[in-house]
Enzyme design. Structure first.
Site, PDB file in Angstrom:
ATOM      1  N   SER A  48       4.994 -10.498   0.122  1.00 48.67           N
ATOM      2  CA  SER A  48       4.409 -11.142  -0.909  1.00 48.67           C
ATOM      3  C   SER A  48       3.280 -12.024  -0.137  1.00 48.67           C
ATOM      4  O   SER A  48       3.227 -12.143   0.930  1.00 48.67           O
ATOM      5  CB  SER A  48       5.429 -12.384  -1.289  1.00 48.67           C
ATOM      6  OG  SER A  48       6.004 -13.073  -0.245  1.00 48.67           O
ATOM      7  N   ARG A  49       2.142 -12.423  -1.072  1.00 49.87           N
ATOM      8  CA  ARG A  49       0.913 -12.618  -0.562  1.00 49.87           C
ATOM      9  C   ARG A  49       0.229 -13.907  -1.219  1.00 49.87           C
ATOM     10  O   ARG A  49       0.662 -14.125  -2.338  1.00 49.87           O
ATOM     11  CB  ARG A  49      -0.053 -11.360  -0.825  1.00 49.87           C
ATOM     12  CG  ARG A  49       0.400 -10.067  -0.045  1.00 49.87           C
ATOM     13  CD  ARG A  49      -0.391 -10.016   1.177  1.00 49.87           C
ATOM     14  NE  ARG A  49       0.149  -8.814   1.705  1.00 49.87           N
ATOM     15  CZ  ARG A  49      -0.523  -8.148   2.986  1.00 49.87           C
ATOM     16  NH1 ARG A  49      -1.902  -8.470   3.107  1.00 49.87           N
ATOM     17  NH2 ARG A  49      -0.255  -7.130   3.384  1.00 49.87           N
TER      18      ARG A  49
ATOM     19  N   HIS B 292     -10.630  -2.928  11.721  1.00 55.47           N
ATOM     20  CA  HIS B 292      -9.339  -3.592  11.180  1.00 55.47           C
ATOM     21  C   HIS B 292      -9.201  -4.803  12.035  1.00 55.47           C
ATOM     22  O   HIS B 292      -8.179  -4.603  12.919  1.00 55.47           O
ATOM     23  CB  HIS B 292      -8.150  -2.719  10.858  1.00 55.47           C
ATOM     24  CG  HIS B 292      -7.046  -3.259  10.329  1.00 55.47           C
ATOM     25  ND1 HIS B 292      -5.695  -2.743  10.456  1.00 55.47           N
ATOM     26  CD2 HIS B 292      -7.117  -4.254   9.362  1.00 55.47           C
ATOM     27  CE1 HIS B 292      -4.974  -3.405   9.549  1.00 55.47           C
ATOM     28  NE2 HIS B 292      -5.622  -4.301   8.933  1.00 55.47           N
TER      29      HIS B 292
ATOM     30  N   ASP C  74      -9.168 -10.074   8.821  1.00 54.84           N
ATOM     31  CA  ASP C  74      -8.813  -8.606   8.508  1.00 54.84           C
ATOM     32  C   ASP C  74      -9.695  -7.336   8.867  1.00 54.84           C
ATOM     33  O   ASP C  74      -9.486  -6.296   9.227  1.00 54.84           O
ATOM     34  CB  ASP C  74      -8.500  -8.478   6.912  1.00 54.84           C
ATOM     35  CG  ASP C  74      -7.510  -7.068   6.944  1.00 54.84           C
ATOM     36  OD1 ASP C  74      -6.618  -6.765   7.559  1.00 54.84           O
ATOM     37  OD2 ASP C  74      -7.667  -6.623   5.608  1.00 54.84           O
TER      38      ASP C  74
ATOM     39  N   CYS D  63       1.173  -8.113  12.026  1.00 52.47           N
ATOM     40  CA  CYS D  63       1.421  -8.499  13.317  1.00 52.47           C
ATOM     41  C   CYS D  63       0.786 -10.036  13.702  1.00 52.47           C
ATOM     42  O   CYS D  63       0.722 -10.349  14.913  1.00 52.47           O
ATOM     43  CB  CYS D  63       0.577  -7.468  14.284  1.00 52.47           C
ATOM     44  SG  CYS D  63       1.767  -6.179  14.360  1.00 52.47           S
TER      45      CYS D  63
ATOM     46  N   LYS E 142      -9.593  -2.517   2.048  1.00 54.63           N
ATOM     47  CA  LYS E 142      -9.265  -1.443   2.682  1.00 54.63           C
ATOM     48  C   LYS E 142      -9.956  -0.210   2.290  1.00 54.63           C
ATOM     49  O   LYS E 142     -10.288   0.540   3.128  1.00 54.63           O
ATOM     50  CB  LYS E 142      -7.948  -1.143   2.527  1.00 54.63           C
ATOM     51  CG  LYS E 142      -6.904  -2.343   2.855  1.00 54.63           C
ATOM     52  CD  LYS E 142      -7.333  -2.861   4.144  1.00 54.63           C
ATOM     53  CE  LYS E 142      -6.003  -3.616   4.629  1.00 54.63           C
ATOM     54  NZ  LYS E 142      -6.111  -4.232   5.929  1.00 54.63           N
TER      55      LYS E 142
ATOM     56  N   TYR F 123      -1.629  -3.425  -6.494  1.00 60.74           N
ATOM     57  CA  TYR F 123      -1.473  -4.182  -5.359  1.00 60.74           C
ATOM     58  C   TYR F 123      -2.884  -4.395  -4.551  1.00 60.74           C
ATOM     59  O   TYR F 123      -3.211  -3.402  -4.532  1.00 60.74           O
ATOM     60  CB  TYR F 123      -0.486  -3.355  -4.710  1.00 60.74           C
ATOM     61  CG  TYR F 123      -0.357  -3.813  -3.108  1.00 60.74           C
ATOM     62  CD1 TYR F 123       0.119  -5.200  -2.942  1.00 60.74           C
ATOM     63  CD2 TYR F 123      -1.132  -3.303  -1.974  1.00 60.74           C
ATOM     64  CE1 TYR F 123       0.276  -5.697  -1.571  1.00 60.74           C
ATOM     65  CE2 TYR F 123      -0.951  -3.912  -0.792  1.00 60.74           C
ATOM     66  CZ  TYR F 123      -0.326  -5.030  -0.512  1.00 60.74           C
ATOM     67  OH  TYR F 123      -0.326  -5.544   0.679  1.00 60.74           O
TER      68      TYR F 123
ATOM     69  N   SER G  69      -0.949  -4.127  10.214  1.00 58.10           N
ATOM     70  CA  SER G  69      -0.629  -5.187   9.328  1.00 58.10           C
ATOM     71  C   SER G  69       0.632  -6.057   9.839  1.00 58.10           C
ATOM     72  O   SER G  69       1.414  -5.490  10.201  1.00 58.10           O
ATOM     73  CB  SER G  69      -0.292  -4.387   7.870  1.00 58.10           C
ATOM     74  OG  SER G  69      -1.246  -3.378   7.489  1.00 58.10           O
TER      75      SER G  69
ATOM     76  N   ARG H 221       0.644  -1.190   0.070  1.00 58.83           N
ATOM     77  CA  ARG H 221      -0.048   0.024  -0.141  1.00 58.83           C
ATOM     78  C   ARG H 221       0.882   1.131  -0.042  1.00 58.83           C
ATOM     79  O   ARG H 221       2.034   1.298   0.690  1.00 58.83           O
ATOM     80  CB  ARG H 221      -0.904   0.053   1.273  1.00 58.83           C
ATOM     81  CG  ARG H 221      -2.098  -0.835   1.110  1.00 58.83           C
ATOM     82  CD  ARG H 221      -2.985  -0.873   2.358  1.00 58.83           C
ATOM     83  NE  ARG H 221      -2.366  -1.401   3.555  1.00 58.83           N
ATOM     84  CZ  ARG H 221      -1.909  -0.671   4.556  1.00 58.83           C
ATOM     85  NH1 ARG H 221      -1.862   0.783   4.437  1.00 58.83           N
ATOM     86  NH2 ARG H 221      -1.372  -1.325   5.523  1.00 58.83           N
TER      87      ARG H 221
HETATM   88  C1  OXD Z   1      -2.952  -4.790   5.427  1.00 60.80           C
HETATM   89  C2  OXD Z   1      -3.343  -5.881   4.742  1.00 60.80           C
HETATM   90  O1  OXD Z   1      -1.896  -4.094   4.878  1.00 60.80           O
HETATM   91  O2  OXD Z   1      -4.384  -6.423   5.548  1.00 60.80           O
HETATM   92  O3  OXD Z   1      -3.430  -4.375   6.698  1.00 60.80           O
HETATM   93  O4  OXD Z   1      -3.094  -6.051   3.785  1.00 60.80           O
HETATM   94 MN    MN Z   2      -5.088  -5.428   6.962  1.00 58.79          MN
END
Ligand code: OXD
Ligand code: MN
Length: 589
Positions: A373-374, A230, A277, A254, A210, A201, A252, A73
């Site tokens: 990476s996701r 969140h 999330d 954590c 978001k 992204y 994010s 982001r």
């Molecule tokens: C964040 C996500 O950045 O959930 O919080 O992707």
């Molecule tokens: Mn998040």
């Protein structure tokens, strides 16, 4: 006669000038066609958008590599365009709506030439839920279209539901030319419109996530009397079979996804996942707080995900039930056609390409997978999915956990004295920063309720809104501050985290159910040593004590930093927050 959705789509197409318009129906058949297009024809990057992965070992999985400048982001390019700057607050970048639209109109003019404009009708929330919202996103890239199928309830039926109504959430998205100088993620809360250009992204491009479900939805919630947060939503089944629902907010990276599907280290406890999330929280008719997760997928951080840290996620990623599962910017084993990332348990492949497509051999400098990476995978693949996931009413919440990553100072778990004290506890929460957003990693920033990058309006007013929700709750959940990340003198984490976090949750359930007492400190209530179940762990007594320690001189310095942050909201900060702050100072002595 054209419907309001059709009119809006036509208008956007006149501006963006795509070669064709494709109305998506959200079906699997359609998703398969989109994957084919992404693998062969769609010329968005100078390489294919997807590679098919090994379908024997990773059924339904595909690999995607983003533009190298487009990996997280971009908060500095994210704006909330209220009519007045004051409404956006110091927590948001602001631009006047007319100026923002002029800029975006120029950037969007002709940006879809040679491309397809995909029209994605989707719901955030179950269609039968009174809390759900109907939305339409436009995009020019198949990666976003299939990702939205995973993350939301996408279907043709949404268009029938909207019908002739003007009330639907609008998302205009184009990857443009990926130039960060021509990248903007703009929000127009008055019109429930998100306009995003220049990035593919997830957090910038999957506009249901978001952008809508937090930034715009937080504004809707302020207007309509609910909260968009969140937060993880989960049920915890105890050895007696009773399920208690909680939510938990963390910034994010954590470990929210790990927590949401935690494999309990304590026998007899089981976690049921509702969300990892985002939570929408409403005051129910019985005066309790109810949570729904508006999403249907996980968009999680790959590095560190393993059978040790999150076995349920590994099973989810390998389940191959819902089509497709996507991996973005991990390492790529070309011999086996498999994804790989640092921290995964499978042996490191001898030969890979890294997230930028460059050859990579084990032992070489740098990581094969990007730190952010996701994976994008359906929640319906998860072995821990709660039976209540599709319940339109949501689940009643007994406890709210508010956390951050603090290596010093903040105890493992603290119970707030009451709701208002809990709001203050959340307001002062801070975290050492992570890689999910493009900024310096490892610096402390205040991140109230983990919402700093996502609250679509002035956070001073947001605290006031939390306080007003509390007043409407006959049975408010208890609020807890949690911190898994405290370190010892050698910089090592004291608390084992992951599946052992259930021990803290068990203490919370015991408190919520009135089974045990607690010890008062200036910060709130902490566990009596005997009440925290650490059976089987070997944390020395002095370290255990450190986990609940309140170092008064350090906290007095901390208060000055908290003051700086809270004062930045000027007269938007509710008087109650100042009262709570004064109470803390008095208790610290
Ligand atoms: C964040 C996500 O950045 O959930 O919080 O992707
Ligand atoms: Mn998040």
């Amino acid at each position: 006669m054209a419907t309001p959705v059709e009119k809006w789509v036509e208008e956007q197409a006149r501006l963006a000038k795509p070669d064709r318009i494709w109305w998506c129906d959200g079906s699997e058949e359609e998703a398969r066609k989109l994957m084919e297009i992404g693998m062969k024809k769609e010329k968005i990057l100078d390489y294919p958008l997807f590679w098919e992965l090994n379908q024997k070992t990773w059924p339904t999985a595909y690999y995607h590599r983003s533009h190298p400048t487009d990996v997280a982001r971009t908060e500095q390019l994210t704006f909330v365009c209220h009519p007045k700057q004051d409404q956006a607050g110091p927590n948001n970048n602001w631009m006047a709506p007319a100026e923002a639209k002029e800029k975006l109109t120029k950037l969007t003019d002709g940006c879809m030439r040679g491309r397809t404009m995909y029209v994605l009708p989707y719901m955030m929330g179950h269609p039968d839920s009174p809390y759900a919202k109907s939305c339409v996103q436009l995009t020019d890239v198949s990666y976003v279209a299939v990702s939205m199928r995973i993350m939301t309830r996408m279907s043709k039926g949404v268009l029938d539901k909207i019908g002739n109504s003007e009330t639907f959430v609008k998302g205009m998205h184009s990857v443009g030319d990926f130039d960060p100088n021509r990248r903007f993620i703009m929000h127009f809360p008055q019109e429930s419109l998100v306009w995003s250009i220049g990035s593919g992204y997830g957090g910038n491009a999957l506009l249901g996530k978001k952008c809508f479900s937090l930034r715009i939805a937080s504004c809707l919630g302020q207007r309509e009397g609910w909260l968009a947060e969140h937060m993880v939503v989960m049920g915890i089944e105890d050895p007696q079979g009773k399920i208690t629902y909680i939510t938990a907010a963390f910034p994010s990276a954590c470990g929210k996804t790990n927590l949401a599907m935690l494999q309990s280290a304590l026998p007899g406890y089981k976690v049921w996942t509702i969300g990892d999330d985002i939570a929408w929280l409403n005051v129910g008719p019985d005066g309790r707080l109810y949570a729904i997760n508006p999403e249907t997928g996980f968009f999680g951080v790959a590095p560190g995900t393993s059978m040790k840290t999150n076995p349920n996620m590994v099973h989810t990623l390998k389940a191959g039930k819902f089509y497709p599962t996507l991996f973005t910017n991990t390492g790529f084993d070309l011999d086996r056609m498999e994804p790989w990332w640092e921290g995964y348990d499978a042996p490191t492949p001898a030969k890979m390409v890294d997230w930028q497509g460059k050859p990579w051999t084990p032992g070489q400098e740098g990581k094969v997978a990007h730190a952010n990476s996701r994976f994008t995978v359906s929640m319906y693949n998860a072995p821990t999915l709660s039976r209540e996931f599709d319940n339109p009413k949501g689940v009643p919440i007994s406890a709210i956990l508010l956390g951050g990553k603090r290596t010093q100072l903040v105890p493992l778990v603290t119970e707030a004295f009451d709701w208002a004290h809990g709001v203050f506890l959340g307001a002062r929460t801070g975290s050492e920063t992570t890689a999910a957003a493009a900024h310096q990693v490892g610096v402390l920033r205040r991140d109230p309720m983990a919402m700093l990058p996502f609250c679509g309006y002035n956070m001073g007013d947001y605290f006031g809104h939390w306080l007003s929700i509390g007043q409407r709750l006959k049975h408010p959940p208890k609020i807890y501050g949690v911190n898994w990340f405290r370190t010892d003198e050698d910089g090592k984490f004291i608390w084992p985290g992951f599946g052992d976090n259930i021990r803290v949750i068990k203490w919370i359930l015991d408190r919520v159910n009135g089974r045990i007492g607690a010890k008062e400190t200036p910060l709130g209530l902490v566990p009596h040593t005997a009440d925290l179940d650490v059976s089987g762990l070997s944390i020395p007594k002095d370290k255990m004590e450190k986990l609940s320690e309140v170092d008064r001189p350090l906290w007095q310095a901390e208060v000055q930093d908290i003051d700086k942050f809270l004062n930045s909201f000027g007269d938007h900060l509710p008087a109650e927050m100042r009262r709570q702050r004064d109470m803390l100072v008095k208790k610290l002595g």
